[in-house]
Scaffold this motif. Structure first.
Motif, short mmCIF file in Angstrom:
data_model
loop_
_atom_site.label_atom_id
_atom_site.label_comp_id
_atom_site.label_asym_id
_atom_site.label_seq_id
_atom_site.Cartn_x
_atom_site.Cartn_y
_atom_site.Cartn_z
N TYR A 42 0.83 -1.08 0.14
CA TYR A 42 0.01 0.07 0.01
C TYR A 42 0.83 1.48 0.12
O TYR A 42 0.64 2.28 -0.83
N PHE A 46 1.15 3.97 -3.28
CA PHE A 46 0.83 5.61 -2.98
C PHE A 46 1.89 6.21 -3.18
O PHE A 46 2.07 7.36 -3.78
N ALA A 49 2.54 6.17 -7.00
CA ALA A 49 1.63 6.95 -7.79
C ALA A 49 1.74 8.47 -7.39
O ALA A 49 1.56 9.41 -8.39
N GLY A 50 2.30 8.91 -6.28
CA GLY A 50 2.55 10.27 -5.81
C GLY A 50 3.55 10.75 -6.72
O GLY A 50 3.40 12.01 -7.15
N TYR A 180 3.20 8.95 3.66
CA TYR A 180 2.05 9.11 4.34
C TYR A 180 1.39 10.15 3.54
O TYR A 180 0.03 10.05 3.39
N ALA A 182 1.41 11.09 0.58
CA ALA A 182 0.95 10.52 -0.77
C ALA A 182 -0.50 10.08 -0.91
O ALA A 182 -1.29 10.27 -1.80
N ILE A 183 -0.94 9.56 0.16
CA ILE A 183 -2.15 8.85 0.37
C ILE A 183 -3.09 9.91 0.53
O ILE A 183 -4.14 10.08 -0.26
N ASP A 186 -3.35 11.76 -3.22
CA ASP A 186 -4.00 11.17 -4.09
C ASP A 186 -5.46 11.03 -4.13
O ASP A 186 -6.38 10.97 -5.11
N THR A 262 2.00 -3.94 -6.71
CA THR A 262 1.77 -2.27 -6.92
C THR A 262 1.51 -1.84 -8.36
O THR A 262 0.66 -1.29 -8.72
N TYR A 269 -5.50 4.60 -12.13
CA TYR A 269 -5.53 5.91 -11.91
C TYR A 269 -5.76 6.63 -13.36
O TYR A 269 -6.20 7.69 -13.41
#
Length: 460
Positions: A42, A46, A49-50, A180, A182-183, A186, A262, A269
Motif C-alpha cells: 500500500y 501510493f 503513484a504520488g 503518508y 501521498a495517500i 492522491d 503495486t 489511475y
C-alpha cells in the motif's frame, strides 16, 4: 472558504508527516531515504503513484491539450500505459539489484555492478543536471495552479513557500513522510479532477463541450504528429522507471513481489483522464483567454465549482507538486553525499543531503522565475537525458558483461547528441530526438564494447 479549506489540508499534511515518524526514533541514512526497505504494497503504491501523477497531471496534461489539441493527449496517456508492463517486469529486478548492492541511489547500482568510479560520477552528475527541469516543472505547475485559482501573489513568494513546505516534509522523516502524505494527496487529486469533470458535464453538457471544442481544434493527426506520438511513447516509456527517484521508490519495498502487486493496480489511475480532457475542452469551448495554457484545468474549476470544493482542488494541486518536489530532493541529496562525495561518513550523509536539497531548491526556483516554459518542454528535456541510462540499467538487471567504458561512452554520446539536436531544433520527420539519441547510445555502447575484442583477433 477556499483559503480555509486549503490551509486545513496543508496543516493536516504536516500532521501526517509528523505521524509518519512515530516509532522510528533517530533515522539511519537507509531509513531516511529508502525506509530501510520496509514498505508494504500500500505505501509503495501510493508513494509511486504520488511521483507519477504529479502537478503535471492537473496542469501539464490539460495545458498541452489546450495549447496543442487532443493529439497531445495521445502520447501523454500512451507512454504511461506502455511503461506499466515494463515496471511489472523490471521493477522487481531493480529491487533485487538494490538489495544486492545495498543501494540507495541509481548511481549506487552502477557503482556496484560495474565497479567504475568514472561511470558512477557520470550517472550521478547527469542525474542531477537532468532533474533540474523536473524540479522546475513542479514549481511552474504550482505557480500556474495557484494563479489559475485566483491567488494573485507574486510568483517569488509562491515558489518560496512551496520550497519551504517541501523541505519541511523531508526534514521531518524523509521518505516516510512522503509516503503518508501521498495517500492524502492522491485522494484530493482524484476527487478534484473527477469533481471538475462532472461539473463540466453537468453545467455545460458533454456533447455541447466536445462539439464546440471540435470547431476550434483538430482531432486528426498528420503523419508527422503520428510519428512524434508513437516515438515519444516508446522513448519515455523506456525512461519512466529509470528516473532516479522512481528507482529509489522501488528500493523502499520489502520484497520484489511487493513491486509486482503495486504495478498491477497502477493503471486504475488512468480512469481520471477523461475528466481532465473534459475540463480542457471546456476551456477551449468557452474561448477563455488564459495567461498560460497551464491554467486550463483551473479555469474550468474556478468557473464551475463552489468555494469549499475549490479549496480542495487547490490543496490537491499543491500537494501533487510538493510531493514530487520532495521525492526529487530525496533522490538528489544522497546522490551528492554518497556518489559525488563518497568519503562522507554515513552518519553525516543525512545532514549533508539536507544542505544539498536546499541548494537544489534554490536552483530550481531560479530557473522557474528566469525561464518559464510550457510543461511539455520541461518533461521532454528531462527524458532526453535520463532515458540514456536505460541500456546501462538493463545490463545491471540481467547481470550482463559489458565494459563500463562502453556504457559511459554510450550515455555521454546519447545525452550530448540529444542536447545538440534540441538546441538546433533538428527534425527527423517527427521522430522524437531522444529516441534517435538513444539509438546512437546503443550503437556506441556496442562498438565500444566489442571493438577492442575484434581488434585482438588475428587474421588466419
Amino acid at each position: 472558504m477556499t483559503t480555509a479549506v486549503f490551509l486545513g489540508f496543508i496543516v493536516f499534511s504536516l500532521y501526517l508527516a509528523i505521524r509518519s515518524k512515530k516509532g522510528h526514533g533517530a533515522q539511519s541514512v537507509h531509513d531516511f531515504f529508502v525506509a530501510s526497505r520496509q514498505f508494504g504494497a500500500y505505501l509503495v503504491f501510493f508513494l509511486a503513484a504520488g511521483e507519477i501523477y504529479s502537478i503535471g497531471t492537473m496542469v501539464g496534461f490539460p495545458g498541452g491539450i489546450y495549447a496543442k489539441g487532443p493529439t497531445y493527449g495521445v502520447w501523454f496517456l500512451g507512454y504511461i500505459l506502455l511503461a506499466y508492463p515494463l515496471g511489472y517486469f523490471l521493477g522487481p529486478k531493480i529491487w533485487q539489484a538494490g538489495a544486492r548492492y545495498n543501494a540507495i541511489t541509481l548511481p549506487d547500482l552502477f557503482k556496484g555492478h560495474y565497479g567504475s568510479r568514472a561511470l558512477e560520477l557520470i550517472v550521478a552528475g547527469s542525474s542531477i543536471l537532468f532533474l533540474l527541469p523536473w524540479g522546475q516543472l513542479q514549481f511552474t505547475g504550482l505557480v500556474a495552479a495557484l494563479k489559475g485559482l485566483g491567488w494573485e501573489f507574486d510568483p517569488v513568494y509562491l515558489v518560496l513557500i512551496s520550497a519551504a513546505l517541501a523541505f519541511t516534509y523531508i526534514a521531518i522523516s524523509g521518505v516516510r513522510a512522503s509516503a503518508y502524505i501521498a495517500i492524502l494527496k492522491d485522494i484530493l487529486m482524484v476527487v478534484a479532477i473527477v469533481a471538475t469533470g462532472v461539473a463540466v458535464g453537468w453545467k455545460a453538457g458533454v456533447g455541447d463541450v466536445f462539439h464546440a471544442a471540435s470547431l476550434q481544434v483538430s482531432n486528426q493527426m498528420n503523419d508527422t504528429q503520428l510519428r512524434f506520438s508513437m516515438s515519444t511513447m516508446l522513448f519515455q516509456a523506456l525512461g519512466f522507471y529509470v528516473m532516479p527517484f522512481a528507482v529509489q521508490n522501488f528500493f523502499t519495498a520489502k520484497s520484489a513481489n511487493t513491486i509486482r502487486r503495486t504495478q498491477v493496480a497502477m493503471p486504475l489511475y488512468m480512469l481520471m483522464y477523461p475528466f481532465l480532457v473534459l475540463a480542457s475542452y471546456y476551456a477551449i469551448s468557452q474561448n477563455l483567454q488564459l495567461a498560460s495554457p497551464n491554467e486550463a484545468f483551473f479555469a474550468a474549476a474556478v468557473r464551475l465549482l463552489p468555494d469549499w470544493l475549490l479549496g480542495l482542488v487547490t490543496a490537491g494541486a499543491a500537494l501533487s507538486g510538493l510531493l514530487v518536489l520532495a521525492g526529487i530532493c530525496l533522490a538528489i541529496g544522497p546522490i551528492v553525499t554518497r556518489n559525488l562525495l563518497p568519503g562522507m561518513p554515513e552518519q553525516r550523509q543525512k545532514q549533508g543531503a539536507k544542505v544539498v536539497i536546499v541548494v537544489y531548491l534554490v536552483l530550481s526556483i531560479s530557473m522557474t522565475l528566469a525561464t518559464p516554459n510550457l510543461m511539455l518542454t520541461l518533461i521532454n528535456t528531462t527524458y532526453y537525458g535520463v532515458t540514456q541510462f536505460f541500456p546501462g540499467v538493463i545490463v545491471i538487471l540481467f547481470s550482463l558483461k559489458v565494459r563500463p567504458v562502453a556504457i559511459a561512452l554510450g550515455i555521454l554520446s546519447g545525452q550530448g547528441l540529444a542536447i545538440a539536436l534540441y538546441a538546433q531544433q533538428a527534425d527527423f520527420g517527427g521522430i522524437n530526438l531522444g529516441l534517435v539519441s538513444l539509438a546512437v547510445n546503443l550503437l556506441v555502447t556496442v562498438l565500444a564494447n566489442y571493438a577492442p575484442r575484434l581488434a585482438r583477433v588475428q587474421p588466419a
